[in-house]
Design an enzyme around this catalytic site. Structure first.
Site, PDB file in Angstrom:
ATOM      1  N   HIS A   8     -84.365 -75.570  26.384  1.00 29.99           N
ATOM      2  CA  HIS A   8     -85.023 -74.264  26.239  1.00 29.99           C
ATOM      3  C   HIS A   8     -83.978 -73.228  25.847  1.00 29.99           C
ATOM      4  O   HIS A   8     -82.928 -73.139  26.478  1.00 29.99           O
ATOM      5  CB  HIS A   8     -85.698 -73.854  27.549  1.00 29.99           C
ATOM      6  CG  HIS A   8     -86.241 -72.453  27.528  1.00 29.99           C
ATOM      7  ND1 HIS A   8     -87.331 -72.102  26.773  1.00 29.99           N
ATOM      8  CD2 HIS A   8     -85.811 -71.325  28.138  1.00 29.99           C
ATOM      9  CE1 HIS A   8     -87.565 -70.798  26.942  1.00 29.99           C
ATOM     10  NE2 HIS A   8     -86.646 -70.307  27.759  1.00 29.99           N
ATOM     11  N   HIS A  10     -84.531 -74.709  17.092  1.00 28.30           N
ATOM     12  CA  HIS A  10     -83.406 -73.790  17.277  1.00 28.30           C
ATOM     13  C   HIS A  10     -82.061 -74.190  16.676  1.00 28.30           C
ATOM     14  O   HIS A  10     -81.135 -73.383  16.741  1.00 28.30           O
ATOM     15  CB  HIS A  10     -83.192 -73.540  18.780  1.00 28.30           C
ATOM     16  CG  HIS A  10     -84.365 -72.925  19.461  1.00 28.30           C
ATOM     17  ND1 HIS A  10     -84.810 -71.654  19.182  1.00 28.30           N
ATOM     18  CD2 HIS A  10     -85.210 -73.417  20.392  1.00 28.30           C
ATOM     19  CE1 HIS A  10     -85.866 -71.387  19.923  1.00 28.30           C
ATOM     20  NE2 HIS A  10     -86.141 -72.442  20.665  1.00 28.30           N
TER      21      HIS A  10
END
Length: 148
Positions: free
Chosen positions: A132, A29
């Site tokens: 996350h 990410h």
């Protein structure tokens, strides 16, 4: 003696340590230089797939250096007790890669990338590190039904 050294080296290569949850988050990410056109290449190069080797429907890249993303979990974020997630106080630019063909499997994952700006990042933090990516929001959306 040489045979023992070769066996030891092979064991080191075969038994390399698993990546930490933060390292996985960063690999999947965080990339300051990501562009819309690089979705297919980067998702393949970074081995970003579901556990069964099917393609992820969406993968989001945060256009930032790791330190700025880590800071969300180190005081520059707002923790929401209801969801257990932390909302960035700063806004980020992101690249959202969306799968073109549902149900596709590795290596046939084809993505369309889109640049989004002024996004609040919502992450799960563990040990003051993001582990996350939950979602992204516009600042106007961050107060809809959320107790921040």
């Amino acid at each position: 003696k040489g045979e023992c050294l070769i066996i030891f080296i092979l064991q080191c290569v075969i038994h390399r340590p698993e990546e930490t949850p933060y390292e996985k988050f960063r690999r999947q990410h965080v990339d300051a230089k990501m562009t819309e056109k690089l979705c297919n290449t980067e998702i393949s190069n970074r081995n970003i797939y579901k556990l069964d080797n099917s393609c992820k429907e969406t993968n989001t890249f945060i256009l930032s250096i790791p330190a700025k993303v880590k800071s969300i979990c180190r005081g520059d974020g707002r923790y929401d007790e209801n969801s257990g997630m932390t909302y960035s106080t700063a806004t980020f630019r992101i690249i959202k890669c969306k799968l073109k063909h549902q149900g596709a499997r590795k290596p046939s994952c084809q993505y369309e990338g889109r640049l989004l700006t002024n996004r609040i990042i919502v992450v799960k933090c563990e040990g003051k590190l993001p582990v996350h990516f939950n979602r992204d929001l516009l600042p106007s959306e961050s107060n809809d039904g959320e107790q921040l």
